[in-house]
Design a protein around this motif. Structure first.
Motif, PDB file in Angstrom:
ATOM      1  N   THR A 238       0.850  -1.195   0.000  1.00 25.92           N
ATOM      2  CA  THR A 238       0.000   0.000   0.000  1.00 25.92           C
ATOM      3  C   THR A 238       0.888   1.249   0.000  1.00 25.92           C
ATOM      4  O   THR A 238       2.070   1.181   0.369  1.00 25.92           O
TER       5      THR A 238
ATOM      6  N   GLY B  88       0.912   3.618   2.099  1.00 29.35           N
ATOM      7  CA  GLY B  88       1.380   3.859   3.467  1.00 29.35           C
ATOM      8  C   GLY B  88       2.574   2.992   3.819  1.00 29.35           C
ATOM      9  O   GLY B  88       3.517   3.449   4.472  1.00 29.35           O
TER      10      GLY B  88
ATOM     11  N   ARG C 145       5.615   4.405   2.015  1.00 27.41           N
ATOM     12  CA  ARG C 145       6.106   5.612   2.680  1.00 27.41           C
ATOM     13  C   ARG C 145       6.842   5.241   3.976  1.00 27.41           C
ATOM     14  O   ARG C 145       7.897   5.791   4.277  1.00 27.41           O
TER      15      ARG C 145
ATOM     16  N   LEU D 133       3.524   8.986  10.937  1.00 27.10           N
ATOM     17  CA  LEU D 133       2.912   8.314   9.788  1.00 27.10           C
ATOM     18  C   LEU D 133       2.151   7.072  10.248  1.00 27.10           C
ATOM     19  O   LEU D 133       0.994   6.871   9.869  1.00 27.10           O
TER      20      LEU D 133
ATOM     21  N   MET E 231      -2.031   6.265  10.053  1.00 29.38           N
ATOM     22  CA  MET E 231      -2.533   5.243   9.138  1.00 29.38           C
ATOM     23  C   MET E 231      -3.722   4.509   9.750  1.00 29.38           C
ATOM     24  O   MET E 231      -3.774   4.304  10.961  1.00 29.38           O
TER      25      MET E 231
ATOM     26  N   ALA F  58      -7.632  -0.291   5.358  1.00 26.41           N
ATOM     27  CA  ALA F  58      -7.199   0.647   4.322  1.00 26.41           C
ATOM     28  C   ALA F  58      -7.564   0.106   2.945  1.00 26.41           C
ATOM     29  O   ALA F  58      -7.556  -1.091   2.716  1.00 26.41           O
TER      30      ALA F  58
END
Length: 149
Positions: free
Chosen positions: A35, A37, A40, A104, A108, A114
């Protein structure tokens, strides 16, 4: 050595949050199945691993200079000042990466809730003015706005 294989102080936390070993997270990112996220988080983790490696290198160099059996004639105040500046920079970067990674992860959604895959755009970004006759937000047609009414 790749940042994928360098350890970081936050690996256990990442594995706890995602329920997957870091190596598998990197494999998913490389395969394009992670994903946004996760990608990142792994990017921040890679930067963190480098900052921690830099701090460890400077620490080890200072320990070598100041070891009890080291030759006193090799000590240099200017070298130690320079290493102190490097250590400040490495630790500052490390602190900022840890903070960014934790923020972060906190922001999330929980795993499994998600939306998977890249974001879908139903409409392209508007790059042109609306056609004449279409009422903009203010309620007046574009043609009236163009004429100054």
């Amino acid at each position: 050595m790749s940042t994928w294989t360098k350890p970081s102080s936050q690996d256990a936390h990442l594995e706890e949050v995602f329920g997957t070993p870091v190596a598998q997270l990197y494999a998913a990112a490389a395969a394009g199945t992670a994903t946004p996220g996760v990608r990142r988080a792994l990017e921040l983790r890679s930067f963190l691993a480098l900052a921690e490696e830099q701090a460890a290198r400077v620490r080890d160099r200072v320990h070598q200079y100041t070891a009890p059996d080291a030759d006193m004639s090799t000590l240099s105040a200017s070298e130690l000042r320079f290493d102190s500046q490097w250590m400040d920079a490495a630790l500052s970067a490390r602190t900022q990466y840890v903070t960014a990674l934790r923020e972060l992860l906190r922001a999330m959604p929980p795993p499994g809730t998600a939306r998977e895959g890249p974001p879908k755009l139903d409409q392209p970004w508007a790059t042109t003015r609306p056609a004449t006759g279409i009422a903009p937000v203010g309620g007046r047609p574009a043609a009236q706005i163009a004429r100054g009414r």
